[in-house]
Structure formats: C-alpha cells, structure tokens
Design an enzyme around this catalytic site. Structure first.
Site, PDB file in Angstrom:
ATOM      1  N   ARG A   1       0.840  -1.199   0.000  1.00  0.00           N
ATOM      2  CA  ARG A   1       0.000   0.000   0.000  1.00  0.00           C
ATOM      3  C   ARG A   1       0.874   1.249   0.000  1.00  0.00           C
ATOM      4  O   ARG A   1       1.013   1.934   1.020  1.00  0.00           O
ATOM      5  CB  ARG A   1      -0.914  -0.012   1.225  1.00  0.00           C
ATOM      6  CG  ARG A   1      -1.839  -1.217   1.270  1.00  0.00           C
ATOM      7  CD  ARG A   1      -2.586  -1.275   2.593  1.00  0.00           C
ATOM      8  NE  ARG A   1      -3.467  -2.434   2.661  1.00  0.00           N
ATOM      9  CZ  ARG A   1      -4.176  -2.771   3.738  1.00  0.00           C
ATOM     10  NH1 ARG A   1      -4.081  -2.022   4.843  1.00  0.00           N
ATOM     11  NH2 ARG A   1      -4.947  -3.830   3.727  1.00  0.00           N
TER      12      ARG A   1
ATOM     13  N   ASP B   1       2.286   4.951  -0.301  1.00  0.00           N
ATOM     14  CA  ASP B   1       1.663   6.206   0.115  1.00  0.00           C
ATOM     15  C   ASP B   1       1.601   7.236  -1.013  1.00  0.00           C
ATOM     16  O   ASP B   1       2.192   7.059  -2.083  1.00  0.00           O
ATOM     17  CB  ASP B   1       2.440   6.813   1.289  1.00  0.00           C
ATOM     18  CG  ASP B   1       2.262   6.022   2.568  1.00  0.00           C
ATOM     19  OD1 ASP B   1       1.246   5.322   2.699  1.00  0.00           O
ATOM     20  OD2 ASP B   1       3.153   6.114   3.447  1.00  0.00           O
TER      21      ASP B   1
ATOM     22  N   TYR C   1      13.170  -1.958  -1.574  1.00  0.00           N
ATOM     23  CA  TYR C   1      12.858  -0.540  -1.778  1.00  0.00           C
ATOM     24  C   TYR C   1      14.126   0.214  -2.134  1.00  0.00           C
ATOM     25  O   TYR C   1      15.234  -0.166  -1.735  1.00  0.00           O
ATOM     26  CB  TYR C   1      12.271   0.077  -0.508  1.00  0.00           C
ATOM     27  CG  TYR C   1      10.830  -0.295  -0.233  1.00  0.00           C
ATOM     28  CD1 TYR C   1       9.785   0.439  -0.795  1.00  0.00           C
ATOM     29  CD2 TYR C   1      10.518  -1.362   0.595  1.00  0.00           C
ATOM     30  CE1 TYR C   1       8.466   0.114  -0.538  1.00  0.00           C
ATOM     31  CE2 TYR C   1       9.199  -1.705   0.857  1.00  0.00           C
ATOM     32  CZ  TYR C   1       8.181  -0.958   0.287  1.00  0.00           C
ATOM     33  OH  TYR C   1       6.868  -1.290   0.535  1.00  0.00           O
TER      34      TYR C   1
ATOM     35  N   ARG D   1      11.399   5.282   4.885  1.00  0.00           N
ATOM     36  CA  ARG D   1      11.563   6.738   4.848  1.00  0.00           C
ATOM     37  C   ARG D   1      12.217   7.268   6.120  1.00  0.00           C
ATOM     38  O   ARG D   1      13.006   8.222   6.073  1.00  0.00           O
ATOM     39  CB  ARG D   1      10.215   7.412   4.612  1.00  0.00           C
ATOM     40  CG  ARG D   1       9.669   7.197   3.205  1.00  0.00           C
ATOM     41  CD  ARG D   1       8.233   7.646   3.078  1.00  0.00           C
ATOM     42  NE  ARG D   1       8.071   9.054   3.439  1.00  0.00           N
ATOM     43  CZ  ARG D   1       6.893   9.637   3.654  1.00  0.00           C
ATOM     44  NH1 ARG D   1       5.774   8.934   3.559  1.00  0.00           N
ATOM     45  NH2 ARG D   1       6.832  10.916   3.952  1.00  0.00           N
TER      46      ARG D   1
END
Length: 244
Positions: free
Chosen positions: A50, A52, A110, A197
């Site tokens: 999911r 952002d 990522y 992040r």
C-alpha cells in the site's frame, strides 16, 4: 475463472497512494476502472504493498480474478493502451487461483533516491529528495550496514500504526553515490509504516554529521522514535521488487 498477476510501474506524483480511498484518485482505482472497461466485470485488484501518496513503484505486484477470455500474457498490452502514461503494466500472466499478491509475499526491495546538490533539480523534483548540505556518503554507508539482520524496528515506525510485532529481518542494504545521486536500497521480509523513509531520513542526518554512524545500533535498541532522524519525503521512495 482465472487469476491474473500484474507487475506494475507507476509515478506516484499524481496519486494519493496505491489503495482505494474515498474522494481521492489512487493507482488501484485507475487500474480497476481500466480492467472494468476492458472486461465488463467489476474487478477487485489485490496489491502487494500500500504505497503512500507520492511514492513510486518499479515493481508493484497485484492480482485479480476474472472470467475474461483475454489470455493472461495479453492483459499488459490491452491495459497499456487505455491506462494513463504514468502507469505501465510491465508484465502480466495467469497464475494459480490460490496466488495472493499481498499475503504470499516473502519480501520486498525498496530504493530511496537523494539528490545531493547545492540547487534542486527541475527534472528530479518529484522523484528524488533534494539535500543541499554536502553529505558524507561513506558515513551513511557505514550507518546503513547496521540495519542488516533481525531487529525490533519500533524506533523506525511512524506513530499510529498497529501491528502484531515490530520485529523485522533486513537481508541486505546498499548505498551508492554517482555524481550528485545517492541511491539507498534495502531488502527485507517486511517493513513497518514509513520505516524505509525514517531510515533514509536517519541516514541523511548521519551524512550531515548530526548522528554518528556508530550510534545506529543503540538507536535501534532504544525504541525511541525521537532518537532517529526525520521521515524523508515520500517522493524519493520506490518499491523496486516483491519476492515470492
């Protein structure tokens, strides 16, 4: 009835993330609408992650059940003709009916991109985090290495998240610098909300000399969000690959 798997690339700039939301344009909504136009069916698309608002993907994985006669490997061609140019289906194929893009994922990779230059880049303004301060890439690389292994990553989770456990296993990290671009990559069996992040933001703090690289193990153990760096902006983050 058949189950179709998609590998999707998208620029998240113009979307409020992947998952369907009321009164907001999302990647899932746009692809589901394209599938409905294509098949005449109301399609429920299952995504592996999911992402952002503003986050990008190079290898998002999704699946859906359909009665369409379109061959599995042709959905990518059909969808790419009607999807907007910032969403591309890189691959499509038929898989077993029990395949589930989210629940069967074993791990993810990522990438976080930092543009380290005195002035921002007009071309990368929505695709990389601009940091004007001269960053110590070697110090950041050393700090990144401490995240490998199995740890309780509570320190690196955004507030308001509810999960059964905050323990995750990071199988690999890398940080490479080429000219003004720093690319941080991280692979693991799972990630907490905003975890990548926050780690990226912490590495930037190391690069600026505000946090020492050798303090990372203690910061992880502290379970104190205030000891880590700030959350880096969403637009520097990319979902690269999902492992099954």
């Amino acid at each position: 009835m058949k189950n179709i798997k998609l590998i999707i690339e998208y620029d998240g700039t113009n979307y409020h993330g992947w998952q369907t939301q009321e009164n907001a344009r999302t990647v899932q909504d746009v692809i589901e609408k394209a599938l409905e136009d294509l098949t005449g069916e109301k399609i429920a698309l299952i995504g592996s992650s999911r992402t952002d608002f503003g986050v990008h993907a190079l290898g998002q994985v999704a699946n859906f059940i359909t009665n369409s006669t379109i061959p599995g490997d042709r959905f990518c061609y059909a969808l790419n003709r009607i999807l907007p140019e910032d969403i591309v289906i890189r691959e499509s194929c038929e898989v077993s009916l029990d395949f589930h893009a989210r629940f069967q994922a074993k791990g993810k990779k990522y990438r976080y991109i930092i543009y380290n230059s005195r002035f921002p880049s007009a071309m990368l303004r929505k695709r990389a985090y601009h940091v004007s301060y001269n960053l110590d890439a070697e110090g950041m690389k050393k700090a990144a290495s401490y995240f490998t292994g199995t740890h309780d990553f509570f320190t690196f989770m955004a507030t308001g998240s509810s999960v059964k456990t905050t323990v995750r296993t990071i199988t690999g990290v890398s940080l490479e610098k080429k000219d003004n671009i720093l690319e941080f990559e991280i692979c693991g069996n799972g990630f907490l909300y905003n975890m990548v992040r926050i780690i990226a933001g912490t590495l930037v703090e190391v690069g600026m000399g505000r946090i020492k690289a050798d303090d990372i193990p203690d910061i992880i153990k502290s379970k104190d969000r205030k000891k880590a760096g700030r959350t880096a902006p969403a637009h520097g983050l990319y979902l690269v690959e999902v492992y099954y």
